[in-house]
Design an enzyme around this catalytic site. Structure first.
Site, short mmCIF file in Angstrom:
data_model
loop_
_atom_site.label_atom_id
_atom_site.label_comp_id
_atom_site.label_asym_id
_atom_site.label_seq_id
_atom_site.Cartn_x
_atom_site.Cartn_y
_atom_site.Cartn_z
N GLU B 29 0.84 -1.20 0.00
CA GLU B 29 0.00 0.00 0.00
C GLU B 29 0.87 1.25 0.00
O GLU B 29 1.73 1.41 0.89
CB GLU B 29 -0.91 -0.01 1.24
CG GLU B 29 -1.89 -1.18 1.22
CD GLU B 29 -2.41 -1.57 2.61
OE1 GLU B 29 -2.23 -0.79 3.57
OE2 GLU B 29 -2.97 -2.67 2.73
N SER B 59 -5.78 -4.09 1.00
CA SER B 59 -6.27 -5.48 0.96
C SER B 59 -5.14 -6.37 1.44
O SER B 59 -4.43 -6.98 0.64
CB SER B 59 -6.65 -5.86 -0.47
OG SER B 59 -7.65 -5.03 -1.00
N GLU B 60 -4.97 -6.43 2.75
CA GLU B 60 -3.79 -7.17 3.26
C GLU B 60 -3.83 -8.65 2.90
O GLU B 60 -2.79 -9.26 2.68
CB GLU B 60 -3.65 -6.99 4.77
CG GLU B 60 -2.99 -5.68 5.18
CD GLU B 60 -3.96 -4.50 5.23
OE1 GLU B 60 -5.18 -4.74 5.13
OE2 GLU B 60 -3.50 -3.34 5.37
N PHE B 83 1.92 -1.56 8.65
CA PHE B 83 2.16 -1.67 10.09
C PHE B 83 2.03 -3.15 10.47
O PHE B 83 1.08 -3.82 10.04
CB PHE B 83 1.12 -0.88 10.88
CG PHE B 83 1.29 0.62 10.83
CD1 PHE B 83 1.90 1.31 11.87
CD2 PHE B 83 0.84 1.34 9.73
CE1 PHE B 83 2.04 2.69 11.83
CE2 PHE B 83 0.99 2.73 9.68
CZ PHE B 83 1.60 3.41 10.73
N ASP B 85 1.01 -4.42 13.03
CA ASP B 85 -0.27 -4.66 13.70
C ASP B 85 -1.30 -5.24 12.72
O ASP B 85 -2.20 -5.97 13.11
CB ASP B 85 -0.83 -3.36 14.27
CG ASP B 85 0.22 -2.56 15.02
OD1 ASP B 85 0.10 -2.44 16.25
OD2 ASP B 85 1.16 -2.05 14.38
N HIS B 129 -1.08 0.60 16.26
CA HIS B 129 -0.07 0.95 15.26
C HIS B 129 1.33 1.02 15.87
O HIS B 129 2.19 1.73 15.36
CB HIS B 129 -0.40 2.30 14.60
CG HIS B 129 -1.56 2.26 13.65
ND1 HIS B 129 -2.84 2.10 14.09
CD2 HIS B 129 -1.62 2.34 12.30
CE1 HIS B 129 -3.66 2.11 13.03
NE2 HIS B 129 -2.95 2.24 11.94
#
Lengths: 345, 326
Positions: B29, B59-60, B83, B85, B129
């Site tokens: 991203e 869209s991980e 991140f 997280d 984060h």
């Protein structure tokens, strides 16, 4: 039932007069369906004898989809399957013994018992894995298609999944991804009308769980009769040609019905009375026998396939029963690429 | 020799590998045209073009899955999860997909990819984060896990990760991006699974990772100056493979063990190392091993609270001194 898909019924009618497929391919389509039917029925029988361990998800009743899509593939095309993946694995030409051996968790299994029923993989046949986490393999198929596009290869990645998958996030992420990058991937939804134990319409916002979502991603909503191997085969050819020509992905919803429960533990009691019987009238293997007769293919040719396949499955069963369990040392192999499992020095 | 920031080293490390191998592609991203939200990938899009350096949607799962599919079929993808997280929304790939295909298929399939991610606290971003989640990955058989602490190690370990045939999770520390360090000219290739003694000492072994390495070093200088205590600081660098030989060798010389971990205490990487040392070098120890960690809490946003949550130089020095004097 197919009555809600007028287009599919028209297709059946037209196909009777349309010999674009040809006898050799039709026999191949039939044989593929019979192999799946016989092997899956055998897997079921072997459960009852407690010779198949763990779980297992059969494709009895859904044979035409696997046969149609695989028969239309070229060598080098890639299949990405779900835990209901025996049919797609067999349809790519993986020997029955390898599949039954894996279900029986024997050393002659496709992965020597290290994967089991839900993870059938045969890279040499283009079966790039069977994935047991719903939706996981749609993005993975996108990645394989990205490689094809990047390297200028002309193979297509074909990703099979059930109706239940259309309600998980990865389905939507993968569709968007495939469209924005115009990837040569074909998404095939086998809508057998039940996500595990629940009717799909009870848990889905739209009537056609895959096709009705397609327009949101700029794709055509395609619904076909998944119990007619001719229709499936032609649909696959169209989608593959589009992918190979750089036209990007397709999403195809194939209507079908599983004759057994979700998995070995499920007798399918939640289905309304008479539903299974109605679908069995549209049994894909039965439809296809009639189709072969309509095209003048001899009873003898059909019976020869039935006999040959039955013997093949019998022989495979015997070989699997005789095969030893995997040796204990493979417990520690292939965790890492060096062949071993060492995580420290 | 040049002085580079840690963030510049990320771009140089990726560029080194992309220039070497046309099968290396990179996506995530905002990584291409914008050069990354941390500006760690500036210039790659311009240098390697839109086919090899790609912006993705948010869209991980698609990012991780696409990296895997590409890796299985012949590319060497580097994927960014902005991140660490966010691993929680695509953890299926980390836990179930990347590391298990080879095993389940009895060695038929491969997954040579790198996932790089911004890890760790210090930016006052709050609980979602700022986490250090390297232990989430360390516990999964089949993965490799590295976390460099210097610009030079970023380049060398990036090269090692890209060239490695297994899936590698590459943790970059957000609070190190601006830190400068000397980097030699030319190609740099390091080795996964090698810890580094970054300060020799005789009185105690202090293991640290990523941002905790400079803090452990600062604490070591304080202890030496104020108390004449000489601690040996080991930059663990790689959690999987884990260089226990270097760690056990150090403990064998100093006879005391401290870990400095940014992750919350339970099941942090130090717990595993301490248990191995207890198993294999118990009689080398002159006292109990001590873990200096972030407490078992979500991280707060407020700067004063975040500062006291993480191991500080002061806390590290004090804990070591008290334990050695006890």
């Amino acid at each position: 039932m197919v009555k809600d898909t007028g287009s599919a019924i028209q297709e059946v009618t037209r196909s009777v007069h349309n010999d674009d497929i040809g006898e050799a391919t039709r026999l191949e389509l039939y044989r593929s369906q019979v192999i799946i039917r016989e092997a899956e029925q055998r897997a079921y029988d072997l459960f009852l004898q407690n010779l198949v361990k763990g779980t297992s998800h059969l494709s009895l009743g859904q044979e035409a989809i696997a046969a149609g899509f695989a028969t239309a593939m070229k060598p080098g095309d890639l299949s990405f399957c779900t835990y209901r993946g025996h049919a797609h694995t067999l349809a790519r030409g993986v020997p029955v013994e390898k599949v039954l051996g894996e279900l029986m968790q024997r050393d002659n299994g496709l992965m020597r018992g290290k994967g089991g029923s839900m993870h059938l993989t045969s890279e040499e046949h283009g079966v790039m894995g069977s994935y047991a986490i719903i939706g996981a393999h749609l993005p993975i198929a996108c990645g394989a298609a990205l490689r094809a596009q990047y390297k200028g290869h002309d193979d297509v990645s074909v990703c099979f999944f059930g109706d239940g998958t259309t309600n998980i996030g990865a389905f939507h992420e993968a569709l968007n991804f495939a469209v924005i990058w115009k990837l040569p991937v074909v998404f095939v939804c086998e809508n057998n009308h039940y996500m595990e134990y629940t009717a799909i319409h009870e848990v889905t916002a739209v009537k056609h769980p895959a096709a009705d979502r397609a327009p949101a991603y700029g794709l055509d909503g395609i619904v076909v009769d998944g119990n007619d191997a001719d229709i499936v085969y032609r649909t696959a050819q169209t989608a593959y040609a589009k992918a190979r020509a750089g036209g990007g992905p397709s999403l195809i919803e194939c209507l079908t019905y599983r004759h057994s429960g979700h998995s070995r533990a499920d007798p399918g009691k939640y289905r309304p009375e008479g539903e299974l019987e109605r679908w069995k009238e549209r049994d894909p293997v039965k439809i296809y026998r009639e189709r072969l007769a309509q095209f003048g293919i001899s009873e003898a040719a059909v019976t020869a396939i039935d006999t040959e396949v039955r013997k093949m499955v019998d022989d495979a069963t015997q070989a699997c029963i005789k095969a030893p369990p995997p040796p204990e040392d493979i417990l520690f192999t292939d965790v890492y690429a060096d062949g071993g499992w060492a995580w420290r020095n | 020799m040049a002085e580079l920031t840690y963030r510049e080293a990320v771009a140089r490390g990726i560029a080194q590998e992309m220039a070497r191998d046309p099968d290396v592609i990179f996506f995530g991203e905002d990584v291409a045209k914008a050069g990354g939200v941390f500006k760690a990938t500036v210039g790659l899009y311009e240098q390697f073009g839109p086919k090899r350096v790609r912006d993705t949607p948010i869209s991980e799962q698609a990012i991780m899955g696409a990296a895997m599919g590409a890796a299985m079929t012949g590319l060497k993808p580097i994927a960014e999860i902005m991140f660490s997280d966010f691993f929680a929304v695509c953890f299926d790939y980390i836990a179930n997909e990347f590391p298990k295909g080879r095993y389940m298929s009895n060695g038929q399939t491969k997954c040579p990819l790198v996932v790089r991610t911004g890890n760790g606290a210090g930016s006052r971003f709050g609980a979602q984060h700022s986490q250090s989640v390297e232990n989430w990955c360390m516990m999964v058989p089949g993965l490799k896990v590295v976390a460099p602490s210097t610009p030079r190690d970023v380049i060398g370990l990036m090269a090692a990760a890209v060239r490695d045939p297994d899936p590698v999770i590459f943790f970059e520390h957000k609070s190190l991006y601006a830190v400068k360090g000397e980097v030699p000219d030319g190609e740099i290739v390091d080795t996964l699974g090698s810890a580094k003694v970054v300060r020799p000492g005789t009185d105690a072994t202090v293991l640290a990772l990523a941002l905790m390495v400079p803090r452990a070093l600062a604490a070591a200088e304080k202890l030496a100056a104020a108390h004449g205590i000489q601690v040996e600081v080991v930059d663990v660098r790689s959690l999987v493979p884990l260089d226990m030989q270097t760690i056990l060798g150090s403990v064998g010389r100093t006879h005391r063990l401290f870990t400095v971990e940014e992750n919350p205490r339970l099941c942090g990487w130090g717990a595993e190392i301490v248990s191995i040392v207890a198993d294999e070098a118990f009689y080398d120890l002159d006292g109990p091993p001590v873990r200096i960690t972030t407490p078992h809490i979500p991280l707060p946003a407020a700067d004063n609270l975040e500062d006291i949550a993480l191991p500080t130089v002061e806390r590290i020095a004090q804990t070591i001194r008290r334990a050695l004097e006890a």
